[in-house]
Motif scaffolding. Sequence first.
Motif, PDB file in Angstrom:
ATOM      1  N   ALA A 230       0.845  -1.190   0.000  1.00 37.97           N
ATOM      2  CA  ALA A 230       0.000   0.000   0.000  1.00 37.97           C
ATOM      3  C   ALA A 230       0.884   1.245   0.000  1.00 37.97           C
ATOM      4  CB  ALA A 230      -0.923  -0.015   1.214  1.00 37.97           C
ATOM      5  N   ARG A 231       0.253   2.397   0.076  1.00 36.96           N
ATOM      6  CA  ARG A 231       1.011   3.638   0.083  1.00 36.96           C
ATOM      7  C   ARG A 231       1.827   3.740   1.368  1.00 36.96           C
ATOM      8  NH1 ARG A 231       0.687   8.137  -2.934  1.00 36.96           N
ATOM      9  NH2 ARG A 231       1.460  10.083  -2.054  1.00 36.96           N
ATOM     10  N   ALA A 232       3.095   4.114   1.234  1.00 36.44           N
ATOM     11  CA  ALA A 232       3.973   4.244   2.397  1.00 36.44           C
ATOM     12  C   ALA A 232       3.579   5.473   3.211  1.00 36.44           C
ATOM     13  CB  ALA A 232       5.423   4.368   1.942  1.00 36.44           C
ATOM     14  N   PRO A 233       3.885   5.459   4.506  1.00 32.93           N
ATOM     15  CA  PRO A 233       3.605   6.642   5.323  1.00 32.93           C
ATOM     16  C   PRO A 233       4.357   7.861   4.788  1.00 32.93           C
ATOM     17  CG  PRO A 233       4.173   4.750   6.696  1.00 32.93           C
ATOM     18  CD  PRO A 233       4.474   4.360   5.290  1.00 32.93           C
ATOM     19  N   ALA A 234       3.772   9.017   4.984  1.00 21.79           N
ATOM     20  CA  ALA A 234       4.444  10.257   4.578  1.00 21.79           C
ATOM     21  C   ALA A 234       5.532  10.597   5.587  1.00 21.79           C
ATOM     22  CB  ALA A 234       3.438  11.395   4.487  1.00 21.79           C
ATOM     23  N   LYS A 235       6.602  11.176   5.100  1.00 19.84           N
ATOM     24  CA  LYS A 235       7.687  11.577   5.994  1.00 19.84           C
ATOM     25  C   LYS A 235       7.452  12.994   6.497  1.00 19.84           C
ATOM     26  CE  LYS A 235      12.629  12.426   6.387  1.00 19.84           C
ATOM     27  NZ  LYS A 235      13.904  12.644   5.688  1.00 19.84           N
ATOM     28  N   ARG A 236       7.589  13.170   7.817  1.00 14.18           N
ATOM     29  CA  ARG A 236       7.522  14.488   8.438  1.00 14.18           C
ATOM     30  C   ARG A 236       8.679  14.589   9.418  1.00 14.18           C
ATOM     31  NH1 ARG A 236       2.189  12.745   8.247  1.00 14.18           N
ATOM     32  NH2 ARG A 236       0.764  14.025   6.991  1.00 14.18           N
ATOM     33  N   GLU A 237       9.423  15.657   9.316  1.00 11.33           N
ATOM     34  CA  GLU A 237      10.590  15.830  10.174  1.00 11.33           C
ATOM     35  C   GLU A 237      10.699  17.290  10.584  1.00 11.33           C
ATOM     36  OE1 GLU A 237      15.356  14.682  10.190  1.00 11.33           O
ATOM     37  OE2 GLU A 237      14.207  14.575   8.327  1.00 11.33           O
ATOM     38  N   THR A 238      10.711  17.526  11.875  1.00 10.64           N
ATOM     39  CA  THR A 238      10.772  18.904  12.360  1.00 10.64           C
ATOM     40  C   THR A 238      11.769  19.021  13.488  1.00 10.64           C
ATOM     41  OG1 THR A 238       8.997  18.554  13.977  1.00 10.64           O
ATOM     42  CG2 THR A 238       8.351  19.332  11.775  1.00 10.64           C
ATOM     43  N   VAL A 239      12.207  20.255  13.712  1.00 13.39           N
ATOM     44  CA  VAL A 239      13.059  20.571  14.853  1.00 13.39           C
ATOM     45  C   VAL A 239      12.472  21.796  15.532  1.00 13.39           C
ATOM     46  CG1 VAL A 239      14.653  21.961  13.451  1.00 13.39           C
ATOM     47  CG2 VAL A 239      15.410  21.026  15.642  1.00 13.39           C
ATOM     48  N   ALA A 240      12.408  21.749  16.855  1.00 17.69           N
ATOM     49  CA  ALA A 240      11.859  22.861  17.622  1.00 17.69           C
ATOM     50  C   ALA A 240      12.857  23.270  18.689  1.00 17.69           C
ATOM     51  CB  ALA A 240      10.532  22.477  18.264  1.00 17.69           C
ATOM     52  N   VAL A 241      13.011  24.554  18.892  1.00 15.08           N
ATOM     53  CA  VAL A 241      13.859  25.064  19.962  1.00 15.08           C
ATOM     54  C   VAL A 241      12.953  25.772  20.958  1.00 15.08           C
ATOM     55  CG1 VAL A 241      15.839  25.299  18.444  1.00 15.08           C
ATOM     56  CG2 VAL A 241      14.327  27.249  18.771  1.00 15.08           C
ATOM     57  N   ALA A 242      13.417  25.898  22.196  1.00 14.29           N
ATOM     58  CA  ALA A 242      12.612  26.497  23.248  1.00 14.29           C
ATOM     59  C   ALA A 242      12.139  27.887  22.835  1.00 14.29           C
ATOM     60  CB  ALA A 242      13.424  26.588  24.538  1.00 14.29           C
ATOM     61  N   GLY A 243      10.823  28.106  22.961  1.00 13.00           N
ATOM     62  CA  GLY A 243      10.261  29.408  22.652  1.00 13.00           C
ATOM     63  C   GLY A 243       9.923  29.629  21.198  1.00 13.00           C
ATOM     64  N   ALA A 244      10.065  28.592  20.362  1.00 16.01           N
ATOM     65  CA  ALA A 244       9.767  28.742  18.934  1.00 16.01           C
ATOM     66  C   ALA A 244       8.977  27.539  18.443  1.00 16.01           C
ATOM     67  CB  ALA A 244      11.054  28.897  18.135  1.00 16.01           C
ATOM     68  N   SER A 245       8.256  27.742  17.341  1.00 16.91           N
ATOM     69  CA  SER A 245       7.472  26.661  16.753  1.00 16.91           C
ATOM     70  C   SER A 245       8.375  25.697  15.995  1.00 16.91           C
ATOM     71  CB  SER A 245       6.424  27.241  15.802  1.00 16.91           C
ATOM     72  OG  SER A 245       5.561  28.129  16.476  1.00 16.91           O
ATOM     73  N   GLU A 274      17.460  24.266  24.389  1.00 18.30           N
ATOM     74  CA  GLU A 274      16.717  23.017  24.330  1.00 18.30           C
ATOM     75  C   GLU A 274      16.251  22.770  22.902  1.00 18.30           C
ATOM     76  OE1 GLU A 274      12.765  20.800  26.221  1.00 18.30           O
ATOM     77  OE2 GLU A 274      13.501  22.681  27.067  1.00 18.30           O
ATOM     78  N   VAL A 275      16.567  21.595  22.380  1.00 18.04           N
ATOM     79  CA  VAL A 275      16.221  21.242  21.006  1.00 18.04           C
ATOM     80  C   VAL A 275      15.434  19.936  21.020  1.00 18.04           C
ATOM     81  CG1 VAL A 275      17.108  20.644  18.716  1.00 18.04           C
ATOM     82  CG2 VAL A 275      18.299  22.358  20.109  1.00 18.04           C
ATOM     83  N   VAL A 276      14.291  19.941  20.348  1.00 17.65           N
ATOM     84  CA  VAL A 276      13.480  18.732  20.226  1.00 17.65           C
ATOM     85  C   VAL A 276      13.338  18.404  18.740  1.00 17.65           C
ATOM     86  CG1 VAL A 276      11.240  17.647  20.640  1.00 17.65           C
ATOM     87  CG2 VAL A 276      12.218  19.208  22.355  1.00 17.65           C
ATOM     88  N   HIS A 277      13.799  17.226  18.367  1.00 16.61           N
ATOM     89  CA  HIS A 277      13.683  16.762  16.985  1.00 16.61           C
ATOM     90  C   HIS A 277      12.643  15.663  16.926  1.00 16.61           C
ATOM     91  CE1 HIS A 277      14.650  14.246  13.475  1.00 16.61           C
ATOM     92  NE2 HIS A 277      15.022  15.379  12.915  1.00 16.61           N
ATOM     93  N   ARG A 278      11.731  15.758  15.958  1.00 15.72           N
ATOM     94  CA  ARG A 278      10.670  14.756  15.802  1.00 15.72           C
ATOM     95  C   ARG A 278      10.683  14.219  14.382  1.00 15.72           C
ATOM     96  NH1 ARG A 278       7.999  18.775  18.971  1.00 15.72           N
ATOM     97  NH2 ARG A 278       7.505  17.990  21.073  1.00 15.72           N
ATOM     98  N   LEU A 279      10.422  12.936  14.270  1.00 13.77           N
ATOM     99  CA  LEU A 279      10.445  12.275  12.964  1.00 13.77           C
ATOM    100  C   LEU A 279       9.287  11.310  12.826  1.00 13.77           C
ATOM    101  CD1 LEU A 279      12.005  11.436  10.293  1.00 13.77           C
ATOM    102  CD2 LEU A 279      12.990   9.605  11.703  1.00 13.77           C
ATOM    103  N   GLU A 280       8.620  11.377  11.670  1.00 16.40           N
ATOM    104  CA  GLU A 280       7.704  10.335  11.215  1.00 16.40           C
ATOM    105  C   GLU A 280       8.267   9.854   9.892  1.00 16.40           C
ATOM    106  OE1 GLU A 280       3.658  11.680  11.039  1.00 16.40           O
ATOM    107  OE2 GLU A 280       3.869  12.850  12.889  1.00 16.40           O
ATOM    108  N   GLY A 281       8.767   8.639   9.864  1.00 21.95           N
ATOM    109  CA  GLY A 281       9.484   8.165   8.694  1.00 21.95           C
ATOM    110  C   GLY A 281       8.631   7.424   7.688  1.00 21.95           C
TER     111      GLY A 281
END
Length: 296
Positions: A230-245, A274-281
Amino acid sequence: MTLVTGLASVVLSPGEPCDPSPFLREKKSKKYLGLQDALAVVSAGRALAAAGLAASPPGERTGLYLAVGYIPFLERDIAPVLEGSLDERGDFSPARFGAEGYTRAHPLLAFRCLPNMPAYHVAANFGIEGPYAVLYPSAGQLYVALEEAALALDRGEVDVALVVGVAHQRNYLVEHHMRRIDDPVPADRLLDASATVVLERADHAARRGARALGELASVEVAYAPFDPLARAPAKRETVAVAGASAAPVEGGAELGPASPLVALARAWEGGAVEVVHRLEGRDGITAESRWIRRAS
């Protein structure tokens, strides 16, 4: 506590070279390195220097955990192989390939494109003799490598862990693949990149008087199975720092397994604490890491 004592990233502009010579024990070995090998060696060398570990071989208590991108292949290298593998009708013939086609490949070609070669060159040139893992070919697999490194440190199996992400993507084979996947990636969004983070047990860093750049506060990795037909999941990758979207990594560029660590390096270079990295592969892996930079 898992400390970050070294961090370095390399992102090449189109056509930009990458010279690993300053980090090679034997300068003549440069001919055996493909671009992905050179990128891994340069980012690892710079990260080890930042950690104060470049002067002596790290040895058996240092582990290497590497994720490498899709196998690269230049069109000029694959064209003679294909030409020698076609039958009289112009169709691909496994028999022709086995008898003649594969013999037309450059004898050093395998050294320059195999996924385990970046790990070999990093280990051989910097004297890393501890446990290792080589994963392939996504940012999700970089997270698996990162998780394995953190667990090895927690279990006391190693004192230091190098986590490396590297991808050579501006080439015929990878560009061809990325055009064919669900949600295709245009060639101009593909970049060649590598990044390395040096993780260290707090007690070991204290004994050698190392300066900590920050710490890995948390890492979470999960996998959701999906139908490969079937169709593969879409990739989403973001990085957020404290106080920013949260924002797309590198403005939406595709950096393969290097992207999580490149995002961290760029954020810390920009002064983020502070850095938060999120991934949906695309491979079903979802992951998140949180990093805290210490004051210099």
